[in-house]
Design an enzyme around this catalytic site. Structure first.
Site, mmCIF file in Angstrom:
data_model
loop_
_atom_site.group_PDB
_atom_site.id
_atom_site.type_symbol
_atom_site.label_atom_id
_atom_site.label_comp_id
_atom_site.label_asym_id
_atom_site.label_seq_id
_atom_site.Cartn_x
_atom_site.Cartn_y
_atom_site.Cartn_z
ATOM 1 N N GLY A 52 0.514 -1.292 -0.306
ATOM 2 C CA GLY A 52 0.424 0.222 -0.033
ATOM 3 C C GLY A 52 0.805 0.806 -0.065
ATOM 4 O O GLY A 52 2.031 1.215 -0.520
ATOM 5 N N TYR A 212 -12.891 1.606 14.596
ATOM 6 C CA TYR A 212 -11.510 2.825 13.414
ATOM 7 C C TYR A 212 -11.214 3.663 14.212
ATOM 8 O O TYR A 212 -10.367 4.153 13.854
ATOM 9 C CB TYR A 212 -11.925 1.875 12.385
ATOM 10 C CG TYR A 212 -10.385 2.413 11.107
ATOM 11 C CD1 TYR A 212 -9.203 1.942 10.999
ATOM 12 C CD2 TYR A 212 -11.252 3.290 10.053
ATOM 13 C CE1 TYR A 212 -8.315 2.411 10.519
ATOM 14 C CE2 TYR A 212 -10.683 3.804 9.184
ATOM 15 C CZ TYR A 212 -8.606 3.775 8.934
ATOM 16 O OH TYR A 212 -7.863 4.046 8.029
#
Length: 336
Positions: A52, A212
């Site tokens: 990523g 999150y």
């Protein structure tokens, strides 16, 4: 039939107009890091640098001559990434060390290894993170996984490496957050659960900190409080939103629920059109790591390579102090 054709044409035109507006507002306007800085003789640690935007960031910094340390849980993926980066940049100073942010013991072992083997640390990029877990997953130390990995692990890591960062100043700590922190409307509950009547630790030491959203809010609060505590040093601490990026993490998220996996392949092309790519997603991190102006902006939050105002809760200094105290308790750090 003519009506249907006209209707379809009208719908297509509307979709194209909407996409053009989205592209202009969220993709075409993305700024790039303009710094030409060279990093020869500098050392950088990137957590989660094997894929990523972490890998893309490592690639750019290696091209600039930095000694890049990939701190990763999956050593095979990290070794593969390091080999690729070395080949593409010609920089042999790309090394791999094991780091599992879900284990405070692993964090301590990693930090000890760095302190023993490295003479300096110029940039620490707290990049690694998880976005979804199965059920009520906990870390090795009993924290909800999302909060434990995304915040507590990086909190401990940064504190253990602070002396090396100070010694190497001017240095920087860059913590990757997200604009999703703005979705939190109620106060953050930092209450610790101790033990039941039988003396057994209850499941999840901080049961309210399991989303999150909370972990990304904590990233900003941590970076801000760290900046205040390091105000008299040459260590700069900032946080940032990298953008909404089309990365492999989306596949991992969708594959958690097997019945949704096919949707990833169906919607993948649409996501590719709507989200920014990994190269664009690295630019704000690179700006914070390299741009000279950032050294005067410690404690600030960045979006699209410029200072941005986070939510009011993310600017709450009392909440940041309380989170710091809780984090010290959770990770065993003696508060100074």
């Amino acid at each position: 039939m003519e009506f249907l054709m006209s209707y379809s044409a009208a719908v297509c035109i509307v979709i194209l107009i909407l996409y053009a507006l989205h592209y202009g507002k969220n993709i075409a306007c993305r700024r790039g890091c303009k710094s030409n800085a060279k990093l020869t003789g500098k050392t950088v640690i990137i957590t989660g640098g094997n894929s990523g935007i972490g890998k893309r960031t490592a690639l750019d910094l290696a091209r600039r001559g930095a000694r890049v340390i990939l701190a990763c849980r999956n050593l095979q993926k990290a070794e593969d990434a390091a080999k690729e980066i070395k080949t593409r940049t010609g920089n042999s100073e790309v090394v791999v060390h094991h780091l599992d942010l879900a284990s405070l013991q692993s964090v301590r072992e990693f930090a000890n290894k760095i302190i023993e083997s490295e003479d300096r640390l110029d940039i620490l990029i707290n990049n690694a993170g998880i976005a979804v877990v199965s059920g009520e997953a906990l870390t090795e130390d009993g924290f909800p996984s999302l909060f434990g990995v995304n915040h507590f692990g990086h909190f401990l890591l940064t504190n253990l490496l602070l002396d090396l960062l100070k010694k190497s100043g001017p240095s920087r700590v860059i913590t990757i957050s997200s604009n999703i922190h703005r979705c939190i409307l109620s106060p953050m509950d930092l209450t610790r659960v101790e033990s039941d009547d039988n003396g057994n630790i209850r499941r999840g030491l901080y049961p309210r900190l399991k989303t999150y959203h909370h972990s990304k809010l904590a990233n900003i609060l941590f970076a801000g409080e760290l900046a205040r505590r390091l105000a008299s040093t040459d260590v700069t601490s900032v946080s940032l939103h990298p953008g909404v990026i089309f990365t492999p993490i989306w596949k991992n998220v969708w594959s958690r629920i097997w019945i949704l996996t096919p949707l990833y392949y169906i919607l993948g092309p649409l996501m590719w059109l709507l989200l920014i790519d990994e190269e664009a997603g690295t630019q704000t991190t690179l700006h914070c790591a390299l741009d000279e102006s950032v050294s005067h902006l410690s404690g600030r939050y960045f979006t699209n390579c410029e200072v941005s105002e986070p939510s009011a809760m993310a600017q709450d200094e009392e909440l940041a102090k309380r989170l710091w105290e809780v984090s010290c308790l959770a990770t065993g750090i003696k508060e100074k």
